[in-house]
Design a protein around this motif. Structure first.
Motif, mmCIF file in Angstrom:
data_model
loop_
_atom_site.group_PDB
_atom_site.id
_atom_site.type_symbol
_atom_site.label_atom_id
_atom_site.label_comp_id
_atom_site.label_asym_id
_atom_site.label_seq_id
_atom_site.Cartn_x
_atom_site.Cartn_y
_atom_site.Cartn_z
ATOM 1 N N GLY A 1 0.785 -1.230 0.000
ATOM 2 C CA GLY A 1 0.000 0.000 0.000
ATOM 3 C C GLY A 1 0.816 1.278 0.000
ATOM 4 O O GLY A 1 0.528 2.224 -0.755
ATOM 5 N N LEU A 2 1.835 1.350 0.851
ATOM 6 C CA LEU A 2 2.638 2.567 0.907
ATOM 7 C C LEU A 2 3.373 2.800 -0.404
ATOM 8 O O LEU A 2 3.455 3.935 -0.894
ATOM 9 C CB LEU A 2 3.643 2.482 2.064
ATOM 10 C CG LEU A 2 3.084 2.680 3.471
ATOM 11 C CD1 LEU A 2 4.194 2.508 4.501
ATOM 12 C CD2 LEU A 2 2.451 4.065 3.616
ATOM 13 N N ALA A 3 3.912 1.719 -0.979
ATOM 14 C CA ALA A 3 4.610 1.847 -2.257
ATOM 15 C C ALA A 3 3.637 2.268 -3.359
ATOM 16 O O ALA A 3 3.983 3.085 -4.218
ATOM 17 C CB ALA A 3 5.278 0.522 -2.618
ATOM 18 N N LEU A 4 2.420 1.736 -3.331
ATOM 19 C CA LEU A 4 1.415 2.111 -4.313
ATOM 20 C C LEU A 4 1.060 3.590 -4.197
ATOM 21 O O LEU A 4 1.000 4.305 -5.210
ATOM 22 C CB LEU A 4 0.172 1.243 -4.120
ATOM 23 C CG LEU A 4 -1.060 1.607 -4.942
ATOM 24 C CD1 LEU A 4 -0.755 1.512 -6.434
ATOM 25 C CD2 LEU A 4 -2.231 0.701 -4.574
ATOM 26 N N ALA A 5 0.836 4.046 -2.978
ATOM 27 C CA ALA A 5 0.488 5.454 -2.769
ATOM 28 C C ALA A 5 1.621 6.366 -3.229
ATOM 29 O O ALA A 5 1.399 7.394 -3.877
ATOM 30 C CB ALA A 5 0.173 5.699 -1.292
ATOM 31 N N ALA A 6 2.868 5.997 -2.900
ATOM 32 C CA ALA A 6 4.008 6.811 -3.298
ATOM 33 C C ALA A 6 4.167 6.835 -4.818
ATOM 34 O O ALA A 6 4.510 7.870 -5.403
ATOM 35 C CB ALA A 6 5.280 6.282 -2.646
ATOM 36 N N LYS A 7 3.901 5.710 -5.483
ATOM 37 C CA LYS A 7 4.030 5.655 -6.941
ATOM 38 C C LYS A 7 2.985 6.536 -7.601
ATOM 39 O O LYS A 7 3.277 7.252 -8.575
ATOM 40 C CB LYS A 7 3.881 4.210 -7.411
ATOM 41 C CG LYS A 7 4.208 4.004 -8.886
ATOM 42 C CD LYS A 7 5.670 4.305 -9.163
ATOM 43 C CE LYS A 7 6.048 4.016 -10.598
ATOM 44 N NZ LYS A 7 7.471 4.303 -10.864
ATOM 45 N N LEU A 8 1.767 6.501 -7.106
ATOM 46 C CA LEU A 8 0.724 7.372 -7.648
ATOM 47 C C LEU A 8 1.098 8.836 -7.465
ATOM 48 O O LEU A 8 0.954 9.652 -8.393
ATOM 49 C CB LEU A 8 -0.609 7.073 -6.962
ATOM 50 C CG LEU A 8 -1.267 5.732 -7.326
ATOM 51 C CD1 LEU A 8 -2.398 5.424 -6.365
ATOM 52 C CD2 LEU A 8 -1.773 5.759 -8.768
ATOM 53 N N ALA A 9 1.603 9.186 -6.278
ATOM 54 C CA ALA A 9 2.007 10.565 -6.024
ATOM 55 C C ALA A 9 3.153 10.980 -6.934
ATOM 56 O O ALA A 9 3.214 12.115 -7.413
ATOM 57 C CB ALA A 9 2.396 10.730 -4.553
ATOM 58 N N SER A 10 4.064 10.053 -7.202
ATOM 59 C CA SER A 10 5.192 10.349 -8.079
ATOM 60 C C SER A 10 4.726 10.625 -9.501
ATOM 61 O O SER A 10 5.186 11.582 -10.147
ATOM 62 C CB SER A 10 6.169 9.165 -8.073
ATOM 63 O OG SER A 10 7.189 9.347 -9.038
ATOM 64 N N ARG A 11 3.780 9.809 -10.002
ATOM 65 C CA ARG A 11 3.269 10.017 -11.360
ATOM 66 C C ARG A 11 2.565 11.381 -11.465
ATOM 67 O O ARG A 11 2.708 12.080 -12.464
ATOM 68 C CB ARG A 11 2.301 8.893 -11.716
ATOM 69 C CG ARG A 11 2.966 7.538 -11.966
ATOM 70 C CD ARG A 11 3.634 7.492 -13.335
ATOM 71 N NE ARG A 11 4.216 6.181 -13.607
ATOM 72 C CZ ARG A 11 3.572 5.174 -14.185
ATOM 73 N NH1 ARG A 11 2.304 5.318 -14.542
ATOM 74 N NH2 ARG A 11 4.180 4.023 -14.401
ATOM 75 N N VAL A 12 1.808 11.710 -10.440
ATOM 76 C CA VAL A 12 1.110 12.993 -10.440
ATOM 77 C C VAL A 12 2.108 14.136 -10.456
ATOM 78 O O VAL A 12 1.972 15.104 -11.225
ATOM 79 C CB VAL A 12 0.178 13.093 -9.218
ATOM 80 C CG1 VAL A 12 -0.327 14.533 -9.036
ATOM 81 C CG2 VAL A 12 -1.004 12.141 -9.368
ATOM 82 N N ARG A 13 3.136 14.047 -9.627
ATOM 83 C CA ARG A 13 4.125 15.124 -9.547
ATOM 84 C C ARG A 13 4.906 15.245 -10.848
ATOM 85 O O ARG A 13 5.119 16.356 -11.358
ATOM 86 C CB ARG A 13 5.076 14.851 -8.379
ATOM 87 C CG ARG A 13 6.148 15.912 -8.191
ATOM 88 C CD ARG A 13 6.942 15.649 -6.929
ATOM 89 N NE ARG A 13 7.555 14.322 -6.933
ATOM 90 C CZ ARG A 13 8.714 14.035 -7.565
ATOM 91 N NH1 ARG A 13 9.342 14.994 -8.246
ATOM 92 N NH2 ARG A 13 9.217 12.821 -7.520
ATOM 93 N N MET A 14 5.333 14.121 -11.420
ATOM 94 C CA MET A 14 6.119 14.160 -12.647
ATOM 95 C C MET A 14 5.302 14.696 -13.821
ATOM 96 O O MET A 14 5.836 15.324 -14.738
ATOM 97 C CB MET A 14 6.644 12.764 -12.973
ATOM 98 C CG MET A 14 7.628 12.213 -11.945
ATOM 99 S SD MET A 14 9.120 13.217 -11.784
ATOM 100 C CE MET A 14 9.840 13.030 -13.411
ATOM 101 N N ALA A 15 3.982 14.432 -13.826
ATOM 102 C CA ALA A 15 3.121 14.913 -14.902
ATOM 103 C C ALA A 15 2.691 16.353 -14.706
ATOM 104 O O ALA A 15 2.082 16.951 -15.601
ATOM 105 C CB ALA A 15 1.891 14.008 -15.018
#
Length: 332
Positions: free
Chosen positions: A268-282
């Motif tokens: 879960g934590l890795a999933l949440a961080a990955k989603l946040a990373s995609r949002v930030r990079m985009a």
């Protein structure tokens, strides 16, 4: 000809009989295609007075004979080999896969006895393993296990999936613990999963592929995503490299959403961080949900950690290890 299949050389000229001669032990790698020998090896073979090989089925023999080299199938004793070199002769022994330990041990005993004048001894590698050559051994071993092991022969991609997850976590643990021996072992276990799945995939009736297809695919991807290494683009910082990677990946994938390609089965934590990373990079402005609950509080923490360059999964594991030690201290 004696029991070893070795026929002694004819009597030598008495004027040269005392010359000790030369023995060349020629070794080859079974991981290199037969016939691909080094130039010094070909020179030694062509210049030899005799070429011997104990294994009549040695993969090099057809290529040597095609090159005009006469090879005698024989396994002389150390004494016989030394005698064959008398008179200044050179004898090349094409070593079998075991490396002729009995012969080399016998030569060492003769040399240590001091009773006879020994020929010049030379170990000549005729072919060398390239980096990654042992991967060929792994593929061969996996092929045999798949064919002959009652358990391995029945495994499927689905049945092995859990082991891939376990091995990945054990690899992460070895990295975090800093145990080099454990790291090497766990990397091997992860590599086994790749080779095992690739071997199973060869048997698919509709869309088979092999480990070579897997390796070829990742090679092509790495080259394509590193234009600053294999192409005309330039990159002098890690940030520029990452920009190249993301730009090339975006062109390849043509995704309609930044969430595509994110595995929902990860922690879960890795999933949440990955989603946040995609949002930030985009560069998207997506506010975090305001819903109450521990899950949403963890989501906020994971997003904050990602923004600060912290892996929340690794951070939580580090904290958990500290908690484990505190528990042991109390128990002790």
């Amino acid at each position: 000809m004696n029991a070893t299949g070795f026929e002694p050389a004819p009597d030598q000229d008495p004027h040269t009989a005392s010359a000790p001669g030369r023995i060349v032990l020629l070794t080859t790698s079974h991981r290199v295609a037969p016939g691909l020998l080094s130039w010094p090896a070909w020179q030694a073979l062509h210049a030899a007075d005799r070429v011997l090989c104990a294994d009549g089925a040695h993969p090099q023999l057809p290529y040597l004979r095609e090159a005009g080299i006469a090879v005698d199938e024989a396994s002389p004793t150390a004494e016989e080999l030394v005698g064959a070199c008398a008179g200044g002769h050179t004898v090349v022994v094409v070593a079998t896969g075991e490396g002729e330990p009995a012969l080399t041990d016998g030569l060492a005993r003769l040399a240590g006895s001091g009773r006879i004048q020994m020929p010049e001894l030379e170990l000549l590698p005729a072919s060398y393993d390239l980096p990654g050559a042992r991967l060929l051994d792994l593929v061969q071993v996996m092929d045999r296990i798949r064919a002959e092991c009652p358990w391995s022969s029945r495994q499927t991609h689905e049945g092995l999936a859990k082991y891939g997850i376990e091995e990945a976590y054990e690899l992460v643990e070895a990295i975090e613990e800093g145990d080099r021996d454990e790291l090497r072992e766990e990397l091997g276990d992860v590599l086994l999963q790749v080779v095992f799945h690739s071997r199973i995939a060869e048997e698919d009736p509709d869309a088979p592929f092999s480990v070579d297809d897997v390796a070829g695919g990742i090679v092509a991807k790495l080259i394509h995503r590193h234009p600053h290494v294999f192409g005309d683009e330039t990159a002098s910082t890690p940030e520029e490299v990452k920009a190249h990677w993301l730009r090339t990946k975006a062109i390849e994938k043509q995704r309609s959403s930044v969430t595509e390609g994110i595995p929902l089965g990860q922690p879960g934590l890795a999933l949440a961080a990955k989603l946040a990373s995609r949002v930030r990079m985009a560069g998207l402005d997506v506010p975090l949900p305001k819903t109450e609950g521990i899950g949403y509080e963890l989501l906020v923490l994971a997003a904050r950690a990602e923004a600060e360059g912290v892996d929340p999964e690794a951070a939580l594991r580090e904290a958990a290890r500290a908690y484990r030690e505190a528990i042991r201290d109390v128990e002790g």
